[in-house]
Design a protein around this motif. Sequence first.
Motif, PDB file in Angstrom:
ATOM      1  N   ALA A   1       0.861  -1.182   0.000  1.00 46.52           N
ATOM      2  CA  ALA A   1       0.000   0.000   0.000  1.00 46.52           C
ATOM      3  C   ALA A   1       0.896   1.231   0.000  1.00 46.52           C
ATOM      4  N   ARG A   2       0.726   2.076  -0.998  1.00 51.37           N
ATOM      5  CA  ARG A   2       1.617   3.227  -1.145  1.00 51.37           C
ATOM      6  C   ARG A   2       0.816   4.441  -1.598  1.00 51.37           C
ATOM      7  N   GLU A   3       0.732   5.438  -0.712  1.00 51.60           N
ATOM      8  CA  GLU A   3       0.049   6.694  -1.023  1.00 51.60           C
ATOM      9  C   GLU A   3      -1.362   6.459  -1.560  1.00 51.60           C
ATOM     10  N   PHE A   4      -2.120   5.586  -0.870  1.00 53.06           N
ATOM     11  CA  PHE A   4      -3.518   5.327  -1.192  1.00 53.06           C
ATOM     12  C   PHE A   4      -3.687   4.509  -2.459  1.00 53.06           C
ATOM     13  N   GLU A   5      -2.606   3.995  -2.997  1.00 53.08           N
ATOM     14  CA  GLU A   5      -2.656   3.054  -4.109  1.00 53.08           C
ATOM     15  C   GLU A   5      -2.153   1.707  -3.619  1.00 53.08           C
ATOM     16  N   ILE A   6      -2.409   0.659  -4.381  1.00 49.82           N
ATOM     17  CA  ILE A   6      -1.858  -0.660  -4.107  1.00 49.82           C
ATOM     18  C   ILE A   6      -0.935  -1.029  -5.256  1.00 49.82           C
ATOM     19  N   HIS A   7       0.302  -1.340  -4.922  1.00 50.57           N
ATOM     20  CA  HIS A   7       1.293  -1.713  -5.925  1.00 50.57           C
ATOM     21  C   HIS A   7       1.615  -3.199  -5.774  1.00 50.57           C
ATOM     22  N   VAL A   8       1.465  -3.935  -6.859  1.00 49.16           N
ATOM     23  CA  VAL A   8       1.797  -5.355  -6.890  1.00 49.16           C
ATOM     24  C   VAL A   8       3.005  -5.532  -7.795  1.00 49.16           C
ATOM     25  N   ASP A   9       4.056  -6.129  -7.257  1.00 47.95           N
ATOM     26  CA  ASP A   9       5.265  -6.418  -8.035  1.00 47.95           C
ATOM     27  C   ASP A   9       5.463  -7.925  -8.100  1.00 47.95           C
ATOM     28  N   LEU A  10       5.719  -8.430  -9.281  1.00 45.02           N
ATOM     29  CA  LEU A  10       6.068  -9.833  -9.466  1.00 45.02           C
ATOM     30  C   LEU A  10       7.522  -9.911  -9.901  1.00 45.02           C
ATOM     31  N   MET A  11       8.366 -10.488  -9.048  1.00 41.71           N
ATOM     32  CA  MET A  11       9.776 -10.710  -9.389  1.00 41.71           C
ATOM     33  C   MET A  11       9.892 -12.112  -9.969  1.00 41.71           C
ATOM     34  N   VAL A  12      10.454 -12.194 -11.176  1.00 47.27           N
ATOM     35  CA  VAL A  12      10.419 -13.437 -11.945  1.00 47.27           C
ATOM     36  C   VAL A  12      11.838 -13.923 -12.199  1.00 47.27           C
TER      37      VAL A  12
END
Length: 425
Positions: free
Chosen positions: A224-235
């Motif tokens: 959760a970052r500044e009222f957004e949701i960030h999803v990261d996929l490390m592959v």
Amino acid sequence: MTPRPRAVVVVTGSELVRGERTDRNGPFLAAEALTHGLEPARIVIVGDTPAELEATFREGLQADACLVSGGLGPTHDDRTVELLARAAGVELVVDEALEAQIESISRAVAERLQRPYADFATGVTKQATRPTTAVSIGLAGTAPGLVFRAPNGCVAVVLPGPPGELRRLWPNALASGAMRELLARTRAPGRRVLRLFGVSESAVARALDEAGGDGAGVEATICAREFEIHVDLMVEPGAEEGADVLEAALVQRLEQWLFARDERRVEELVLSLAGARGLRLATAESCTGGLVAARLTTVPGSSASFVGGVVAYADEVKRNQLGVPEALLVEHGAVSAEVAGAMAEGARAALGVDVAVAVTGVAGPGGGTPEKPVGRVYLHAIGLDGVLARTLDLPGEREQVRVRATVTALHLLRALLLGSRDEGA
């Protein structure tokens, strides 16, 4: 999967430990390490006490790479080179060519300041002292960046503390022989990003679980970052097919909240959308105090679409600069949906733009009432296609309320520019 070489980041400076400054180097170096195929094991912030520094360096040198920032100046508390060499078991030597470079710069400074060079001489020699196996990768002022391989095989990279200087010398560190040999042993992981707005962190976590979760070379992080949701996929290399399946399943479940699949921030998207349609933007802000305009103007070239903004904190500014009717302020109050709408319309007219967004609210800690508690914010965006208005009750302290209101205002602009509008508008 073959484990990636480990990197430990050591950020030095008592001012960081005391909380007087915020560390910007640790996150940068860790992100860069990962980008180039290293596994950032941890970031350590340590003060300038010799015993603490040496112990931290000894631990950091157990990794495959030890990336150090700070402590390269000419003063008594700049001890990085001396203590790192001691921790690595490497002798020190005065580099005569490096000393000549630093002396030339220092003599010019001494002349400009009308001080004798003797005041600088000891510091020059100190800064020209390096581990015997180290190579200089360039100067930041009079501070040399250094790279050397410790006897145990760890590659030590020593960079100046000021973030701009560190980032300028970092490419030189990557180009050094020791770093090239280390990076040749690894492959950088791939990265997929999903940027979401208007959905909770727990709902995203549930979607990830329903999609099968991570694993098998794919690591998912939800932030959760500044009222957004960030999803990261490390592959990891070889896990691309599994990542494709997981990413597609997440997009299917979260598409209504997905606003980006790259690193562009919402203000960049707003300006891109406005630019593509040849539209001009303006802001009218009360409780956010210009933060929406500030976010827009951080983007290079924003002047092509963004005209300006009015910070209408006091009621007289709302009246005089934005044309908000006195009767509206008296009947509904400065913090109201009606006034937010009048502010947006006033900014659009006063600045001659196509699209405007307004924000008014109670950021706190005081000023709230039972009808309009702290965290109540009204937003209104108006454009050629109609209007979008929102009422928020935001949790958090004053700065959190302001930042969250700012982010929501930008997303309201984005939605309006994409063609969304409120029914009946």
